[in-house]
Enzyme design. Structure first.
Site, PDB file in Angstrom:
ATOM      1  N   CYS A  81       8.154   9.612  -5.713  1.00 43.52           N
ATOM      2  CA  CYS A  81       6.977   9.516  -4.858  1.00 43.52           C
ATOM      3  C   CYS A  81       6.647   8.104  -4.351  1.00 43.52           C
ATOM      4  O   CYS A  81       6.528   7.882  -3.151  1.00 43.52           O
ATOM      5  CB  CYS A  81       5.759  10.106  -5.562  1.00 43.52           C
ATOM      6  SG  CYS A  81       5.429   9.433  -7.193  1.00 43.52           S
ATOM      7  N   HIS A 135       1.408   5.346  -3.211  1.00 40.51           N
ATOM      8  CA  HIS A 135       1.270   5.737  -4.618  1.00 40.51           C
ATOM      9  C   HIS A 135       0.110   4.988  -5.265  1.00 40.51           C
ATOM     10  O   HIS A 135      -0.634   5.552  -6.070  1.00 40.51           O
ATOM     11  CB  HIS A 135       2.563   5.466  -5.383  1.00 40.51           C
ATOM     12  CG  HIS A 135       2.531   5.931  -6.798  1.00 40.51           C
ATOM     13  ND1 HIS A 135       2.694   7.253  -7.151  1.00 40.51           N
ATOM     14  CD2 HIS A 135       2.315   5.267  -7.964  1.00 40.51           C
ATOM     15  CE1 HIS A 135       2.604   7.380  -8.460  1.00 40.51           C
ATOM     16  NE2 HIS A 135       2.372   6.187  -8.980  1.00 40.51           N
TER      17      HIS A 135
END
Length: 468
Positions: A81, A135
Site C-alpha cells: 500500500c 499511507h
C-alpha cells in the site's frame, strides 16, 4: 415601418439573442475546469461483479462501471500500500532504494517531486484528502493539500465485538474477523464517505473547482463489517481457490505475505477449507460494505449535479491473493498481487465500455492532468491514457513494470515474468495457464519469450533509475 416588418424584426432579434445566450452558456460550461474525484480502495483486487467475480455482491460499483470505462489490464507498480500510493501520486517508478514497502513516503524517497494533488492545488483547485490516500497522512501534506488531510479516529482496526480483543497478538492485532450487529455508521469507512459527501455539498455551494481524494480502508484486514454485509453470503456455498499449492517449479524466493499471520484466527486453522471459506467470506463482506459507501458518494455527486463536470477514478492500490497458492495478501510479483481494478468515468466518454489496454498505476497522474489541461513535470514516468478513453479498443503499452523487495516483474498481454536479485526467475504463460500454476522458465520452447522479457525488464529498470 409597417407593423409586420416590426414584428419580424423583433422575432429575429429575440431568436439571435437566445442563440447567442445559449452559445455563451455552452462556452462557459466548456471552459469550466474539470473536477476530479479520486477513490482509492485498500487491498481491493478485481474481485467485483464487473470483473467477472460471480460470488461478490458489488451492485454500486458495477452500476458505476456501466457509466464509465473499465480497465481489464491495469496493474500497480508496487504490490504494497504505502509504496504503491507514493509511486502513483508522484508518477515515479520504484527501484531497489525507492518505494520499498508500506512505510514508503514520497517526501523522503522523492523530496523534490511534485505530487498529483499539488499540480491541481497550484492550478487553483481546492485539493482535499479524506481517509487513506498517502499511507501516512502527513506525507507531502503541505504541498499537496489545501486543507489538512482528514482521517477518522481509530484507524482501520476499530472493533465493535468484545470477542475480537480477547486474544491480542504480539503485533497488537486481535481477531481477523468480526460481524457485530451494529449500524454501518459506526466503522471509520462510513465516516470517510460522509465527510466526502459533506465536502461535495460545500463545493456545490461555493462553486470552486476541486480535486477530491477519498480513501477507504476495507477490504484491508481485519475483516470487520456490520453483520448485514456478512449475511449477504452463504458461507457453505462460497467457492475457494482450487490451486492451494505452490506453482510447479516455483523458485525458493517466491513467498506469500505474512501480514495475515499478525491476526488471531479464532477457531479456524490456517490451510483448512473452513479457514479459506471464512477468509473469503470476510473479504467479500468488506467489499460489499465499501461498495455501499462508494455508491452513496457517487449518488451524492449525481444528486448535486457535479457529475456532469467531474472525472471519477476508482482504483485499488494493489492486488490480493485469496488463498491461491496458499497465499493471503499481496507482497509478491504474481499476477494476483499486481492486477488492480481501475474504472474511470469521463463525462460523455466511453460510457459502459471496457478496454484490454495495459496500464500502470503511474499513468493515472498524467492522465488526470491531461483531462484537466494541466502541465506535468518532465521527469514523470507514467503516460496519459486519455487516448484510450477516446478509443478503448486501441493498444497502449507493450508491457507494464512492477517491483517488490528483491523481485522485478514485467507483464505483457500473455506472460508474466519475474527476476529475483539472486538470479531466480519465473515465467508464466497466462494465456494457457491463467492461474499461474506452472513456472515455464526452464522450458526451452519459451527461450525467445524469455529473452524478450529480460530485455524489456532491463529497459524499465533503466527508466526507473533515471530519476535522481
Amino acid at each position: 415601418m409597417n407593423k409586420y416588418f416590426t414584428f419580424v424584426l423583433g422575432l429575429t432579434f429575440l431568436f439571435t439573442s437566445c442563440k447567442n445566450e445559449k452559445n455563451k452558456t455552452a462556452e462557459t460550461q466548456a471552459q469550466k475546469p474539470m473536477n476530479v474525484l479520486f477513490i482509492a480502495i485498500d487491498d481491493l483486487r478485481t474481485e467485483l461483479g464487473v470483473y467477472g467475480a460471480p460470488q461478490v455482491k458489488s451492485p454500486n460499483i458495477d452500476q458505476f462501471a456501466k457509466e464509465a470505462l473499465v480497465f481489464n489490464r491495469a496493474y500497480c507498480n508496487v504490490p504494497v500500500c504505502g509504496a504503491s500510493r507514493a509511486s502513483l501520486l508522484t508518477s515515479i517508478l520504484p527501484t531497489k532504494t525507492r518505494f520499498i514497502d508500506f512505510r514508503a513516503k514520497a517526501q523522503e524517497d522523492v523530496p523534490n517531486a511534485k505530487t498529483l494533488p499539488s499540480i491541481f492545488k497550484d492550478a487553483g483547485y481546492t485539493s482535499i484528502s479524506n481517509g487513506k490516500i498517502f499511507h501516512y497522512n502527513k506525507d507531502a501534506q503541505e504541498s499537496s493539500w489545501s486543507e489538512n488531510p482528514w482521517m477518522p479516529e481509530g484507524g482501520h482496526a476499530v472493533s465493535y465485538d468484545p470477542e475480537t480483543k480477547k486474544v491480542i497478538m504480539k503485533s497488537g492485532n486481535g481477531r481477523v474477523y468480526e460481524a457485530p450487529e451494529v449500524s454501518e455508521r459506526v466503522y471509520p469507512d462510513y465516516k470517510i464517505a460522509q465527510k466526502t459527501i459533506k465536502d461535495l455539498r460545500r463545493f456545490k455551494e461555493t462553486g470552486e473547482s476541486f480535486f477530491m481524494a477519498c480513501g477507504f480502508f476495507r477490504p484491508h484486514m481485519p475483516f470487520y463489517a456490520p453483520k448485514k454485509y456478512w449475511d449477504l453470503y452463504d458461507r457453505d456455498s462460497i467457492a475457494i481457490a482450487n490451486n492451494r499449492y505452490l506453482p510447479e517449479n516455483a523458485p525458493s524466493s517466491l513467498r506469500g505475505s505474512g501480514e495475515f499471520k499478525t491476526y488471531n484466527f479464532g477457531e479456524y486453522e490456517p490451510g483448512t477449507e473452513e479457514f479459506h471459506k471464512m477468509m473469503r467470506h470476510g473479504y467479500y463482506a468488506c467489499v460489499s460494505y465499501v461498495d455501499q459507501l462508494v455508491g452513496e458518494v457517487l449518488s451524492e455527486l449525481e444528486t448535486l449535479g457535479l457529475a456532469e463536470n467531474t472525472v471519477v477514478v476508482l482504483w485499488g492500490d494493489h492486488g490480493w491473493h485469496l488463498g491461491e497458492h496458499e497465499f493471503w495478501g499481496k507482497h509478491n510479483t504474481l499476477h494476483n498481487a499486481l492486477q488492480v481494478p481501475l474504472i474511470v468515468k469521463v463525462p460523455g466518454k466511453a460510457k459502459g465500455q471496457q478496454t484490454k489496454a495495459l496500464i500502470e498505476s503511474v499513468d493515472i497522474y498524467p492522465t488526470l492532468c491531461d483531462l484537466a489541461n494541466l502541465d506535468t513535470p518532465d521527469y514523470i514516468m507514467g503516460k496519459s491514457f486519455a487516448s484510450i478513453i477516446e478509443n478503448p479498443k486501441q493498444s497502449f503499452r507493450e508491457n507494464v513494470y512492477a517491483r517488490f523487495k528483491k523481485a522485478d516483474a514485467i507483464v505483457t498481454e500473455d506472460f508474466t515474468y519475474s527476476l529475483y536479485e539472486n538470479g531466480e526467475e519465473m515465467l508464466y504463460n497466462r494465456k494457457l495457464d491463467p492461474e499461474e500454476n506452472k513456472n515455464v522458465v526452464a522450458d526451452n520452447s519459451y527461450i525467445k519469450v524469455l529473452n524478450n522479457m529480460r530485455s524489456a525488464l532491463k529497459k524499465k529498470q533503466e527508466q526507473a533509475t533515471s530519476y535522481q
